[in-house]
Scaffold this motif. Structure first.
Motif: not given
Length: 126
Positions: A88-90, A81-83, A100-101, A40-43
């Motif tokens: 975040p499901e990518m 990877n700001t997308a 990728w991160l 649900v979220f990536v930092e």
């Protein structure tokens, strides 16, 4: 079903590295994605941030848990990877491609001497 491309290096903390010259693309493995469930979220760090081998550089949050991301090498972040902020499901859909991160200009390729092959990583997680 988890899979592990042969051209990547893997860490026992479930990050992977794709090397292209002195640029490393870092992400998390399909095994990690399966364990996390719905992300649900990536930092992520900021561009020009220095990351250090073994140090935390971000987090991935799912409905189940928050997992820290650990750097497989020393270097400088050149792209994020700001997308993933909006999608975040990518990470789940394509962990080795669109999911990728970060991309990092590495300081020393020998940082990856400790990394695992696809075969070794698969043995670790099965």
């Amino acid at each position: 079903m988890a899979y592990y491309p042969d051209d990547l290096k893997y860490l026992d903390t479930h990050e992977y590295v794709r090397l292209d010259g002195e640029i490393a693309t870092i992400g998390i493995t399909s095994f990690a994605v399966e364990q996390l469930g719905d992300i649900v979220f990536v930092e992520l760090p900021s561009i020009n941030d220095k990351i250090e081998l073994g140090e935390r550089f971000g987090t991935v949050e799912s409905v189940k848990a928050v997992e820290e991301l650990f750097s497989p090498l020393n270097g400088t972040v050149i792209e994020c990877n700001t997308a993933l902020e909006d999608a975040p499901e990518m990470l789940s859909d394509d962990p080795y491609g669109e999911g990728w991160l970060i991309k990092v200009k590495i300081d020393d390729p020998s940082d990856l001497d400790h990394a695992l092959s696809a075969e070794d990583y698969q043995g670790l997680v099965q």
